[in-house]
Write a protein that holds these residues in place. Structure first.
Motif, PDB file in Angstrom:
ATOM      1  N   GLU A 154      -4.381-113.359   0.981  1.00 38.59           N
ATOM      2  CA  GLU A 154      -3.243-112.758  -0.573  1.00 38.59           C
ATOM      3  C   GLU A 154      -2.528-111.643  -0.706  1.00 38.59           C
ATOM      4  N   LYS A 155      -1.470-111.050   0.435  1.00 36.11           N
ATOM      5  CA  LYS A 155      -0.552-110.563   0.729  1.00 36.11           C
ATOM      6  C   LYS A 155      -0.620-109.163   0.244  1.00 36.11           C
ATOM      7  N   LYS A 156      -2.122-108.011  -0.150  1.00 33.03           N
ATOM      8  CA  LYS A 156      -2.200-107.372   0.067  1.00 33.03           C
ATOM      9  C   LYS A 156      -2.193-106.329   0.113  1.00 33.03           C
ATOM     10  N   VAL A 157      -2.482-106.414   1.712  1.00 25.03           N
ATOM     11  CA  VAL A 157      -2.832-105.465   2.232  1.00 25.03           C
ATOM     12  C   VAL A 157      -1.103-105.276   3.688  1.00 25.03           C
ATOM     13  N   ASP A 158      -0.595-103.841   3.595  1.00 24.67           N
ATOM     14  CA  ASP A 158       0.129-103.603   5.019  1.00 24.67           C
ATOM     15  C   ASP A 158      -0.308-103.990   6.627  1.00 24.67           C
ATOM     16  N   GLY A 159      -1.937-103.633   6.375  1.00 21.77           N
ATOM     17  CA  GLY A 159      -2.686-103.574   7.726  1.00 21.77           C
ATOM     18  C   GLY A 159      -3.152-103.820   7.304  1.00 21.77           C
ATOM     19  N   ILE A 160      -4.398-103.828   8.698  1.00 18.40           N
ATOM     20  CA  ILE A 160      -5.908-103.925   8.557  1.00 18.40           C
ATOM     21  C   ILE A 160      -7.140-102.850   9.445  1.00 18.40           C
ATOM     22  N   ILE A 161      -7.882-102.676   9.446  1.00 17.23           N
ATOM     23  CA  ILE A 161      -8.920-101.988   9.900  1.00 17.23           C
ATOM     24  C   ILE A 161     -10.005-102.687   9.867  1.00 17.23           C
ATOM     25  N   VAL A 162     -10.396-103.390  11.246  1.00 19.79           N
ATOM     26  CA  VAL A 162     -11.838-103.615  11.650  1.00 19.79           C
ATOM     27  C   VAL A 162     -12.913-102.982  12.045  1.00 19.79           C
ATOM     28  N   LEU A 163     -13.720-102.781  10.740  1.00 23.19           N
ATOM     29  CA  LEU A 163     -14.644-101.554  10.815  1.00 23.19           C
ATOM     30  C   LEU A 163     -16.725-101.922  11.376  1.00 23.19           C
ATOM     31  N   GLY A 164     -16.069-102.105  12.604  1.00 29.21           N
ATOM     32  CA  GLY A 164     -17.938-102.632  13.323  1.00 29.21           C
ATOM     33  C   GLY A 164     -17.118-103.991  13.953  1.00 29.21           C
ATOM     34  N   GLN A 165     -18.359-104.398  15.207  1.00 30.98           N
ATOM     35  CA  GLN A 165     -17.233-105.513  15.793  1.00 30.98           C
ATOM     36  C   GLN A 165     -17.916-106.794  15.030  1.00 30.98           C
ATOM     37  N   LEU A 166     -17.131-107.952  14.676  1.00 38.86           N
ATOM     38  CA  LEU A 166     -16.834-109.083  14.611  1.00 38.86           C
ATOM     39  C   LEU A 166     -17.162-110.616  15.904  1.00 38.86           C
ATOM     40  N   SER A 167     -17.693-111.249  15.237  1.00 42.71           N
ATOM     41  CA  SER A 167     -18.190-112.727  16.192  1.00 42.71           C
ATOM     42  C   SER A 167     -16.130-112.587  17.248  1.00 42.71           C
TER      43      SER A 167
END
Length: 335
Positions: free
Chosen positions: A120-133
């Protein structure tokens, strides 16, 4: 009604130009890191609020950062990552940016559906908090906005990461037990679950090697399944004198399990953990643990993602943050 604070008032307060204040608050080049921090602290103290709606119209940016967390890490209100997320959002606010948390459901993760905040183009960047698959992280790595990993890394990835120095901290924590006379030391944690658990295990193993202590495979105890859900802990038939747990929550569960078997901590065996979370203080006795220096990790993560948004080509690789051992009552010295 509270008077609105202007950039000119901040500039006057600090004896600098309005242009310097603007650059500092917008994380643009042209001011030193020391001055940038000073401006932001002063702006926060004076009650300055950035109008992100107006800024978005001028710059075509959202001034929002997405914070992605797998649902397996937020099973209850005491979850470690909930408190970390709150710290990230507070720190982002000082940068004039908002944090939007999105919990990635097991279905979203397994079906490889991109996060809503990105679609939905809501953010300029992403922090992935904790390991995903691994598959989901590979999917995320194909998107075109700046991103960093928090509290883990992926070996084959070019995504920047901020983690505690888990290997060295695992080594130090195990060495503390050895210094207290322990030689039968177990590790509690599924070592293939996350990079953090694996590095803490490798630090534990290094301490054993350096002290000529043989690794016993039955002393490496699984604590979660392949989906990351906690499982029943299996206590070795020959009871170790100490357990190194990969986190305080698991240490807390272990102590309850030992208590149910009539085994006392620290009289019969010692227990240590990681994270310096709520679980380390509500247990009885309180748990000797590692403080990961979350404040430093968070401020580093926010600084890095802000810089990457302004310069997406800039890379930082893997940033290790040193932690501290907090000694409490769960360790007994033995002969």
């Amino acid at each position: 009604m509270t008077k609105k604070v202007s950039m000119s008032e901040i500039a006057t307060e600090l004896g600098i130009s309005k242009v310097s204040v603007s650059k500092a608050l917008s994380d643009k080049d042209g001011v030193s890191e020391e001055l940038r921090n000073k401006v932001k602290i002063t702006a926060q103290r004076m009650g300055y609020r950035i109008n992100n709606s107006a800024r978005s119209l001028k710059t075509d940016r959202q001034y929002n950062i997405g914070i992605l967390i797998s649902e397996k890490y937020v099973g209850d209100n005491e979850a470690y990552y909930f408190s970390v997320c709150g710290e990230i959002i507070k720190k982002l606010d000082a940068y004039g940016t908002s944090g939007i948390m999105e919990i990635i459901s097991a279905k979203t993760e397994s079906d490889l559906i991109l996060p809503r905040v990105y679609n939905e183009k809501k953010v300029d960047g992403i922090i992935v908090l904790g390991q995903l698959s691994c598959d989901y992280l590979i999917l995320l790595e194909k998107i075109t906005i700046p991103m960093i990993y928090f509290d883990f890394y992926r070996q084959d990835s070019k995504i920047d990461s901020i983690t505690a120095d888990n290997f060295y901290l695992g080594y130090q924590l195990t060495d503390l037990l050895i210094d207290r006379g322990h030689r039968d030391i177990a590790f509690v944690g599924s070592i293939r679950a996350t990079s953090s658990i694996q590095d803490r295990y490798l630090g534990y193993y290094k301490a054993l090697i350096e002290n000529n202590i043989a690794l016993k495979l039955d002393y490496v105890i699984e604590d979660r399944d392949e989906q990351g859900k906690f499982i029943e802990l299996e206590i070795p038939k020959n009871l170790p004198t100490a357990f190194v747990c990969n986190c305080d929550r698991v240490a807390f569960y272990l102590m309850n399990k030992l208590r149910s078997l009539g085994i006392k901590v620290p009289e019969d065996c010692s227990v240590v953990g990681f994270d310096n979370s709520l679980f380390s203080t509500i247990s009885s006795p309180a748990i000797t643990t590692v403080d990961n220096n979350v404040e430093k990790m968070v401020s580093t993560a926010v600084k890095v993602i802000s810089k990457k948004i302004n310069n997406p080509q800039k890379t930082y690789d893997r940033i290790l943050v040193p932690g501290t051992i907090i000694e409490r009552d769960s360790v007994k010295k033995i002969n």
